[in-house]
Design a protein around this motif. Structure first.
Motif, PDB file in Angstrom:
ATOM      1  N   TYR A   2      37.881  34.589  47.411  1.00 55.73           N
ATOM      2  CA  TYR A   2      37.125  34.881  46.105  1.00 55.73           C
ATOM      3  C   TYR A   2      37.780  36.010  45.280  1.00 55.73           C
ATOM      4  O   TYR A   2      37.821  36.962  45.890  1.00 55.73           O
ATOM      5  CB  TYR A   2      35.784  34.697  46.264  1.00 55.73           C
ATOM      6  CG  TYR A   2      35.286  33.655  47.234  1.00 55.73           C
ATOM      7  CD1 TYR A   2      34.685  32.538  46.631  1.00 55.73           C
ATOM      8  CD2 TYR A   2      35.240  34.096  48.698  1.00 55.73           C
ATOM      9  CE1 TYR A   2      34.064  31.576  47.311  1.00 55.73           C
ATOM     10  CE2 TYR A   2      34.574  32.918  49.371  1.00 55.73           C
ATOM     11  CZ  TYR A   2      34.123  31.795  48.806  1.00 55.73           C
ATOM     12  OH  TYR A   2      33.540  30.819  49.503  1.00 55.73           O
ATOM     13  N   ALA A   3      37.940  35.993  44.157  1.00 57.69           N
ATOM     14  CA  ALA A   3      38.568  37.042  43.363  1.00 57.69           C
ATOM     15  C   ALA A   3      37.313  37.869  43.333  1.00 57.69           C
ATOM     16  O   ALA A   3      36.300  37.665  42.956  1.00 57.69           O
ATOM     17  CB  ALA A   3      38.897  36.383  41.927  1.00 57.69           C
ATOM     18  N   PHE A   4      37.712  39.242  43.481  1.00 61.63           N
ATOM     19  CA  PHE A   4      36.977  40.171  43.800  1.00 61.63           C
ATOM     20  C   PHE A   4      36.857  41.186  42.488  1.00 61.63           C
ATOM     21  O   PHE A   4      36.034  41.549  41.682  1.00 61.63           O
ATOM     22  CB  PHE A   4      36.833  40.946  44.926  1.00 61.63           C
ATOM     23  CG  PHE A   4      35.942  42.133  45.097  1.00 61.63           C
ATOM     24  CD1 PHE A   4      34.796  41.932  45.386  1.00 61.63           C
ATOM     25  CD2 PHE A   4      36.314  43.380  44.840  1.00 61.63           C
ATOM     26  CE1 PHE A   4      33.706  43.084  45.510  1.00 61.63           C
ATOM     27  CE2 PHE A   4      35.529  44.475  45.299  1.00 61.63           C
ATOM     28  CZ  PHE A   4      34.163  44.091  45.402  1.00 61.63           C
ATOM     29  N   ASP A   5      37.924  41.931  42.224  1.00 65.11           N
ATOM     30  CA  ASP A   5      38.316  43.016  41.307  1.00 65.11           C
ATOM     31  C   ASP A   5      39.637  43.216  41.259  1.00 65.11           C
ATOM     32  O   ASP A   5      40.583  42.675  41.700  1.00 65.11           O
ATOM     33  CB  ASP A   5      37.457  44.141  41.637  1.00 65.11           C
ATOM     34  CG  ASP A   5      36.703  44.740  40.495  1.00 65.11           C
ATOM     35  OD1 ASP A   5      37.412  44.895  39.317  1.00 65.11           O
ATOM     36  OD2 ASP A   5      35.701  45.305  40.672  1.00 65.11           O
ATOM     37  N   GLY A   6      40.246  44.288  40.285  1.00 70.71           N
ATOM     38  CA  GLY A   6      41.358  44.592  39.768  1.00 70.71           C
ATOM     39  C   GLY A   6      41.621  46.120  40.026  1.00 70.71           C
ATOM     40  O   GLY A   6      40.791  46.797  40.353  1.00 70.71           O
ATOM     41  N   PRO A   7      42.663  46.574  39.482  1.00 75.34           N
ATOM     42  CA  PRO A   7      42.942  48.129  39.676  1.00 75.34           C
ATOM     43  C   PRO A   7      41.989  48.947  38.831  1.00 75.34           C
ATOM     44  O   PRO A   7      41.620  50.322  39.219  1.00 75.34           O
ATOM     45  CB  PRO A   7      44.224  48.256  39.157  1.00 75.34           C
ATOM     46  CG  PRO A   7      44.518  46.748  38.330  1.00 75.34           C
ATOM     47  CD  PRO A   7      43.889  45.925  39.026  1.00 75.34           C
ATOM     48  N   GLN A   8      41.314  48.417  38.059  1.00 72.21           N
ATOM     49  CA  GLN A   8      40.167  49.168  37.122  1.00 72.21           C
ATOM     50  C   GLN A   8      38.835  49.319  38.159  1.00 72.21           C
ATOM     51  O   GLN A   8      38.220  50.216  37.654  1.00 72.21           O
ATOM     52  CB  GLN A   8      40.123  48.408  35.815  1.00 72.21           C
ATOM     53  CG  GLN A   8      39.128  47.258  36.142  1.00 72.21           C
ATOM     54  CD  GLN A   8      40.261  46.028  36.260  1.00 72.21           C
ATOM     55  OE1 GLN A   8      41.253  46.277  36.554  1.00 72.21           O
ATOM     56  NE2 GLN A   8      39.371  44.691  36.201  1.00 72.21           N
ATOM     57  N   ARG A   9      38.985  49.022  39.173  1.00 72.00           N
ATOM     58  CA  ARG A   9      37.790  49.155  40.009  1.00 72.00           C
ATOM     59  C   ARG A   9      37.724  50.570  40.345  1.00 72.00           C
ATOM     60  O   ARG A   9      36.733  51.141  40.349  1.00 72.00           O
ATOM     61  CB  ARG A   9      38.096  48.373  41.538  1.00 72.00           C
ATOM     62  CG  ARG A   9      36.727  48.652  42.508  1.00 72.00           C
ATOM     63  CD  ARG A   9      35.715  47.758  42.107  1.00 72.00           C
ATOM     64  NE  ARG A   9      34.643  48.170  43.035  1.00 72.00           N
ATOM     65  CZ  ARG A   9      33.562  47.409  43.191  1.00 72.00           C
ATOM     66  NH1 ARG A   9      33.532  46.188  42.397  1.00 72.00           N
ATOM     67  NH2 ARG A   9      32.505  47.627  43.892  1.00 72.00           N
ATOM     68  N   TRP A  10      38.674  51.235  40.592  1.00 71.50           N
ATOM     69  CA  TRP A  10      38.540  52.831  40.883  1.00 71.50           C
ATOM     70  C   TRP A  10      38.265  53.503  39.631  1.00 71.50           C
ATOM     71  O   TRP A  10      38.036  55.063  39.760  1.00 71.50           O
ATOM     72  CB  TRP A  10      39.792  53.259  41.391  1.00 71.50           C
ATOM     73  CG  TRP A  10      40.140  52.781  42.751  1.00 71.50           C
ATOM     74  CD1 TRP A  10      40.028  53.531  43.874  1.00 71.50           C
ATOM     75  CD2 TRP A  10      40.737  51.320  43.174  1.00 71.50           C
ATOM     76  NE1 TRP A  10      40.249  53.051  45.092  1.00 71.50           N
ATOM     77  CE2 TRP A  10      40.561  51.598  44.804  1.00 71.50           C
ATOM     78  CE3 TRP A  10      40.832  50.344  42.792  1.00 71.50           C
ATOM     79  CZ2 TRP A  10      40.912  50.481  45.689  1.00 71.50           C
ATOM     80  CZ3 TRP A  10      41.410  49.317  43.622  1.00 71.50           C
ATOM     81  CH2 TRP A  10      41.180  49.339  44.837  1.00 71.50           C
ATOM     82  N   SER A  11      38.078  53.160  38.695  1.00 70.71           N
ATOM     83  CA  SER A  11      37.862  53.965  37.239  1.00 70.71           C
ATOM     84  C   SER A  11      36.327  53.414  36.839  1.00 70.71           C
ATOM     85  O   SER A  11      35.810  54.042  35.767  1.00 70.71           O
ATOM     86  CB  SER A  11      38.943  53.766  36.039  1.00 70.71           C
ATOM     87  OG  SER A  11      38.832  52.328  35.764  1.00 70.71           O
ATOM     88  N   ALA A  12      35.898  52.523  37.669  1.00 68.68           N
ATOM     89  CA  ALA A  12      34.367  52.143  37.399  1.00 68.68           C
ATOM     90  C   ALA A  12      33.474  52.760  38.150  1.00 68.68           C
ATOM     91  O   ALA A  12      33.684  52.971  39.332  1.00 68.68           O
ATOM     92  CB  ALA A  12      34.394  50.505  37.494  1.00 68.68           C
ATOM     93  N   ASN A  13      32.140  52.735  37.550  1.00 65.19           N
ATOM     94  CA  ASN A  13      31.296  53.368  38.547  1.00 65.19           C
ATOM     95  C   ASN A  13      30.535  52.463  39.197  1.00 65.19           C
ATOM     96  O   ASN A  13      29.369  51.895  39.050  1.00 65.19           O
ATOM     97  CB  ASN A  13      30.175  54.221  37.551  1.00 65.19           C
ATOM     98  CG  ASN A  13      29.130  54.946  38.516  1.00 65.19           C
ATOM     99  OD1 ASN A  13      29.458  55.370  39.543  1.00 65.19           O
ATOM    100  ND2 ASN A  13      28.112  55.166  37.712  1.00 65.19           N
TER     101      ASN A  13
END
Length: 235
Positions: A134-145
């Protein structure tokens, strides 16, 4: 005579007492031997039961499903993070139930409800080596709270009933520098570059080894071209 008789009687009594003590010691030694033999037998029985239980456990575990839940790159070099549910065991997993703490969240709002549905429903059957992704997230995960650590608990049934509950901790911080944000085709590009370099080297070696043949072939081609040109311009 009376004193002699008394002495003999005393000696006989003492001898009898010594014999009785010796007999008692022999009886005690026999009891100790029986007790030690009983303890050894009991110890051997305990060891046998433990070995039998371990053998049965090992056999059971070898024939049980093993469902692993993880979050990681979809493939080497991919920037897409996926949630995977994978049965790496040799048998079918049935009634697979997953619990996760805290609740799964994605920086893509439309993925969050899909992830919640994926881990909240019971999976009726998961064959060996079957992997649900299942698609979970992308590289922006590390900039999201958003949470970066999740604890998964997996329960399932195998051929012999309920299997042992499995727990996994996934720490996304570990993946922070692992190919996240890298071009998905970068490794393929590097591999093709290596192949191209190898072909160039092979071509150079072939040309060097066959320089005379190649030169003669080129001269024949040039001469044939010249003759064709003279034929077209002649009377």
């Amino acid at each position: 005579m009376a004193l002699l008789a008394a002495g003999i009687a005393f000696w006989q009594a003492r001898t009898a007492a010594d014999s009785a003590k010796h007999a008692d010691r022999q009886a005690q030694a026999a009891e100790d031997q029986v007790r030690i033999a009983r303890e050894q037998t009991q110890q051997a029985e305990r060891v046998h039961r433990e070995q039998l239980a371990l053998a049965e456990r090992a056999h059971r575990e070898q024939s049980e499903p093993y469902v692993v839940v993880d979050i990681g790159p979809d493939q080497p070099g991919s920037s897409l993070l996926v949630l995977s549910i994978h049965n790496i065991g040799p048998t079918v997993a049935r009634d697979v139930r997953i619990r996760v703490t805290p609740a799964l969240e994605s920086s893509h709002a439309n993925l969050t409800p899909r992830l919640a549905s994926a881990v909240s429903r019971t999976i009726p059957m998961l064959p060996p080596n079957r992997r649900l992704v299942y698609a979970f997230d992308g590289p922006q995960r590390w900039s999201a709270n958003l949470p970066m650590r999740y604890d998964f608990t997996v329960d399932a049934h195998g051929p012999q009933g309920a299997v042992e509950t499995l727990t996994y901790t996934v720490d996304l911080e570990v993946l922070a520098g692992y190919l996240v944000g890298e071009r998905p085709l970068k490794r393929i590009e590097e591999h093709l570059g290596d192949i191209g370099a190898g072909l160039d080297t092979l071509a150079g070696a072939y040309e060097k080894a066959n320089s005379e043949v190649i030169r003669a072939h080129r001269e024949r081609v040039i001469e044939e071209t010249r003759r064709q040109a003279e034929g077209h311009t002649g009377p």
